[in-house]
Motif scaffolding. Structure first.
Motif: not given
Length: 112
Positions: A2, A66, A105-112
């Motif tokens: 990912d 990705t 690394c894409p940002p995790s959903p928690a950091h959006r």
């Protein structure tokens, strides 16, 4: 899988007459090294000629998709070849090792 591959800024590309990609990167990054260490007749760039599959992968590296999405996108191109997913992943890792791309690394959903 990912992570998002993107091309490094010091890399340039061209195309051969058959449509395959040629990656070019500088032999030396600094101007003084090019001036004093590069023999006169030698190209300031090293050229890497990709074959058909490498070209398809390289052209899919856009800084948005990705690795997993690239594998899905190229499934038809590889026409179900045995272990093509592993080949793509290995090729992308080699491009990273050689300094042609970086992996983000894409940002995790928690950091959006």
């Amino acid at each position: 899988m990912d992570v998002i591959p993107f091309r490094c800024e010091h890399i340039t590309t061209g195309k051969e007459s058959d449509g395959t990609v040629v990656i070019a990167f500088p032999r030396f990054k600094s101007a003084w090294m090019r001036k004093y260490l590069l023999p006169k007749r030698l190209s300031p760039f090293i050229h890497v000629h990709l074959e058909e599959h490498g070209t398809a992968v390289w052209e899919s590296i856009d800084g948005v998709l990705t690795v997993r999405q690239i594998i899905e996108k190229l499934a038809e191109h590889f026409q179900g070849e045995a272990d093509y997913e592993s080949r793509i992943t290995t090729f992308i890792l080699q491009l990273r090792k050689d300094g042609f791309i970086r992996l983000l690394c894409p940002p995790s959903p928690a950091h959006r």
